[in-house]
Design an enzyme around this catalytic site. Structure first.
Site, PDB file in Angstrom:
ATOM      1  N   ARG A  80      27.066  37.691  -7.242  1.00  0.00           N
ATOM      2  CA  ARG A  80      27.131  38.488  -5.837  1.00  0.00           C
ATOM      3  C   ARG A  80      26.324  37.662  -4.769  1.00  0.00           C
ATOM      4  NH1 ARG A  80      23.539  41.971  -5.748  1.00  0.00           N
ATOM      5  NH2 ARG A  80      22.896  41.836  -7.827  1.00  0.00           N
ATOM      6  N   TYR A 208      34.398  37.527  -7.584  1.00  0.00           N
ATOM      7  CA  TYR A 208      33.472  37.674  -8.611  1.00  0.00           C
ATOM      8  C   TYR A 208      33.091  39.479  -8.518  1.00  0.00           C
ATOM      9  CZ  TYR A 208      29.082  38.822 -10.761  1.00  0.00           C
ATOM     10  OH  TYR A 208      28.047  39.183 -11.639  1.00  0.00           O
ATOM     11  N   LYS A 217      29.974  48.312  -7.338  1.00  0.00           N
ATOM     12  CA  LYS A 217      28.777  48.397  -6.510  1.00  0.00           C
ATOM     13  C   LYS A 217      29.187  48.787  -5.045  1.00  0.00           C
ATOM     14  CE  LYS A 217      26.105  47.497  -9.743  1.00  0.00           C
ATOM     15  NZ  LYS A 217      25.720  46.203 -10.443  1.00  0.00           N
ATOM     16  N   HIS A 237      21.459  52.996  -9.276  1.00  0.00           N
ATOM     17  CA  HIS A 237      21.971  51.598 -10.261  1.00  0.00           C
ATOM     18  C   HIS A 237      21.056  51.922 -11.572  1.00  0.00           C
ATOM     19  CE1 HIS A 237      21.463  46.934 -10.383  1.00  0.00           C
ATOM     20  NE2 HIS A 237      22.649  47.501 -11.043  1.00  0.00           N
ATOM     21  N   SER A 259      19.315  44.063 -11.339  1.00  0.00           N
ATOM     22  CA  SER A 259      20.243  43.398 -11.962  1.00  0.00           C
ATOM     23  C   SER A 259      19.710  42.358 -13.058  1.00  0.00           C
ATOM     24  CB  SER A 259      21.207  42.510 -11.064  1.00  0.00           C
ATOM     25  OG  SER A 259      21.442  43.653 -10.102  1.00  0.00           O
ATOM     26  N   CYS A 261      18.175  43.009 -15.596  1.00  0.00           N
ATOM     27  CA  CYS A 261      16.729  43.349 -16.309  1.00  0.00           C
ATOM     28  C   CYS A 261      16.733  44.355 -17.437  1.00  0.00           C
ATOM     29  CB  CYS A 261      15.937  43.876 -15.111  1.00  0.00           C
ATOM     30  SG  CYS A 261      15.500  42.476 -13.849  1.00  0.00           S
ATOM     31  N   ASP A 286      25.035  50.942 -16.129  1.00  0.00           N
ATOM     32  CA  ASP A 286      24.910  50.474 -14.763  1.00  0.00           C
ATOM     33  C   ASP A 286      24.873  51.471 -13.827  1.00  0.00           C
ATOM     34  OD1 ASP A 286      24.559  47.848 -13.500  1.00  0.00           O
ATOM     35  OD2 ASP A 286      26.407  48.300 -12.370  1.00  0.00           O
ATOM     36  N   ARG A 375      29.827  37.004 -17.708  1.00  0.00           N
ATOM     37  CA  ARG A 375      29.979  38.437 -18.002  1.00  0.00           C
ATOM     38  C   ARG A 375      31.041  38.535 -19.071  1.00  0.00           C
ATOM     39  NH1 ARG A 375      26.452  42.115 -15.193  1.00  0.00           N
ATOM     40  NH2 ARG A 375      24.940  40.552 -13.954  1.00  0.00           N
TER      41      ARG A 375
END
Ligand code: GTP
Ligand code: SPV
Ligand code: MN
Length: 590
Positions: A80, A208, A217, A237, A259, A261, A286, A375
């Site tokens: 991002r 991406y 998002k 989130h 993010s 974590c 998420d 990812r």
């Protein structure tokens, strides 16, 4: 994804509003052709095969990874871009100090210039999608227009995409407009613009995930948080997980960690063998949309239908569910490959990478084989622990909300907020080390309130006020906790084993919720004592556990001063209740 149905009305004629908008985007971007996504398995397979033929996707080892593919993104486009992400509201103050802001007129003109003729010679994909179960009143729809087939494939996994979504839009009208083009993938011509007042997203120059899968998002957090404020709910989130205790009681918990974590991992954790009888059910990994219910509780749905998860670190020891889940029907982005074409990433104990994430011969001197932010994209129903209630149109009732960060020091393993208002302060004060999920330096501690710093579509001061208001109206508000799985010892080693063992901490929280567990008061909130945690079978010496549960008043007084400076940067819009809570904490720290 549904199987093919006889096509009655062409998608391009189902909704006048969508068709008109697609037509204006077509006129602006001038694609060679327009393709509406039906959202069927056949379409997905056909698109995938075409991309393999065109060399955009690599088919991976079919024996070990059936129906898995690799996509290598442009090396300048792997995460991002927070510095190029804007909230374009009429008033700058509405976007707040937490967002980059641009005047909507200026932003529109800039984006018109970039989009003008940008799809010449390319196919325009039109992807109607629904965020949330298709039959849920809590779900919301959007349409993404993109010239990236990779984005189209991802959206088909990550959302309920295709005909059913467009039928829903045709039935009740509202939808979020998302226009996306990869452009030339030039970082200097890359912008992710949000116009919350017009429910519109315009994204140019990146392919991406978080920049390009606009349902995720951009829609489900930035635009949705804006809508949620005016409608009395929360777009967060957060992962959502159901925990069934050995007694057979199930509680749902929603956790906000920044993010990379640990949300995906916690959402599908495997209970340690020494805690028999526990079962874990994933609702989401998420994003959570939380709505006050008629019973005074908060009810949560996962707006997504798939996982776009961090690959490195995934292995049978850390997370067998995730490891098994991504062994078929998975789209990998930016991992390495072995000689026999199996995907490979750091954290796997077997296999040898021969080609790195950029497709070059792997040389350790050039850095990791897989990109740290590589990812996987996989359908949620492939998850062995997928909750039978994940598709429930009402959502699931939430017993506890958990905030967390990645901090080598200061924050203890777990503490409980004194009440909702204190919990909002705890959320607003979250700090965490930056990760590879966003472009920029990694490992720098920054404030990331509610793990929403990159994702809140409006002024944080207004957002915290909204949180206080939502809580004040809940007759049965969830308890609020803070965790830190990432505290380290003097040698830099993690003190806590994490992953499955995190259940020990969750179990204490649930016992707190039902009034069965003890806690000791501290200046920052309520902590378990060593004997309050179930440590059966845990190989951890008592020194480590004491360190994990320690609160250093000197460090915390400094932390409180930092938090005050941070909160005060929001000026007069800041709810004074948060400063009052902070003073309360300061007094109790002595
Ligand atoms: P986003 O998808 O970016 O929002 O991230 P996420 O919060 O879902 O993070 P994820 O679960 O994918 O974890 C990111 C990294 O943290 C991975 O490399 C994990 O292996 C690692 N990780 C996750 N949980 C733990 C934990 O409990 N302890 C430790 N030490 N590492 C963890
Ligand atoms: C994150 O960065 O928090 C993610 C990945 O979950 S992205 O979809 O790129 O936002
Ligand atoms: Mn995320």
């Amino acid at each position: 994804m549904a199987t093919a149905a006889p096509l009655l009305i062409p998608l391009s004629q189902l909704s006048r509003a969508v068709t008109d908008w697609v037509e204006s985007a077509r006129a602006l971007t001038q694609p060679a052709g327009v393709r509406w996504c039906e959202g069927t398995e056949e379409e997905f397979r056909e698109l995938t095969s075409r991309l393999v033929r065109d060399g955009e996707l690599v088919k991976l080892n079919a024996e070990h990874f059936p129906d898995c593919h690799l996509y290598r993104s442009n090396p300048s486009d792997v995460a991002r871009v927070e510095h190029l992400t804007y909230i374009c509201t009429a008033s700058r103050q509405d976007a707040g100090p937490n967002n980059n802001w641009m005047d909507p007129k200026e932003a529109r003109a800039k984006m018109r210039g970039l989009f003008s003729g940008c799809m010449r010679g390319r196919t325009m994909y039109v992807i109607p999608y629904c965020m949330g179960p298709i039959d849920s009143p809590l779900s919301r729809c959007g349409v993404e227009i993109t010239d990236s087939a990779y984005v189209a494939l991802n959206m088909m996994v990550m959302t309920r995409a295709g005909r059913a979504a467009l039928e829903r839009i045709a039935g009740n009208g509202g939808f979020v407009r998302g226009l996306h083009s990869i452009g030339e993938l030039d970082p200097n011509r890359r912008f992710i613009m949000h116009f919350p007042e017009e429910l519109t997203i315009e994204s140019f120059g990146s392919g991406y995930g978080g920049n390009a899968l606009l349902g995720k998002k951009c829609h489900a957090l930035r635009i949705a948080s804006w809508q949620a404020r005016s409608e009395g709910w929360l777009a967060e989130h957060m992962l959502i997980v159901g925990l069934q205790s050995p007694k057979g009681e199930t509680h749902y918990v929603a956790c906000a960690f920044p993010s990379a974590c640990g949300k995906t991992n916690l959402a599908m954790l495997i209970p340690p063998a020494s805690l028999p009888g526990w079962k874990v059910f994933t609702v989401g990994d998420d994003i959570a949309w939380l709505h006050p219910g008629p019973d005074g509780r908060l009810w949560a749905i996962n707006p997504e239908a798939g996982y776009f998860g961090v690959v490195p670190g995934t292995n049978p020891e850390t997370n067998r569910n995730a490891y098994e889940m991504i062994r078929r029907d998975t789209l990998f982005t930016n991992v390495a490959v072995t000689a026999d074409n199996q995907p490979w990433w750091e954290g796997l104990s077997h296999g040898t990478p021969v080609t790195d994430w950029q497709g070059r011969p792997y040389e350790p001197a050039k850095g990791p084989a897989a990109h740290p932010n590589s990812r996987f994209t996989v359908a949620a129903r492939r998850n062995p622990s997928y909750s039978p209630h994940a598709e429930d149109p009402r959502g699931v009732p939430i017993s506890a909300l958990v905030f967390g960060g990645r901090r080598r020091e200061v924050a203890p393993l777990v503490y409980e907020a004194r009440n909702w208002q204190h919990g909002v302060l705890v959320g607003a004060s979250v700090a965490s080390e930056t990760t590879a999920a966003a472009v920029g330096q990694v490992g720098v501690v920054r404030r990331d309130p509610m793990a929403m710093q990159p994702f809140c579509g409006y002024n944080f001061a207004d957002y915290w006020r909204h949180w206080l208001e939502v809580g004040s109206k809940l007759a049965r508000a969830p308890k609020i906790f803070h965790v830190n799985w990432f505290r380290r010892d003097a040698h830099g080693k993690f003190l806590w084993p994490g992953f499955g063992d995190n259940l020990r901490v969750l179990a204490w929280m649930l016992d707190r919720c039902s009034g069965r567990a003890d806690a000791a008061a501290s200046g920052i909130g309520l902590l378990p004592r060593v004997q309050d945690l179930d440590t059966r079978g845990l190989s951890l010496d008592e020194g480590a556990l004491r360190a994990l549960l320690s609160v250093d008043p000197a460090l915390w007084r400094k932390e409180v001063a930092d938090i005050r400076t941070y909160l005060q940067s929001y000026g007069s819009r800041l709810p004074q209740a948060l400063l009052a809570e902070l003073e309360n904490t300061e007094r109790q720290l002595g």
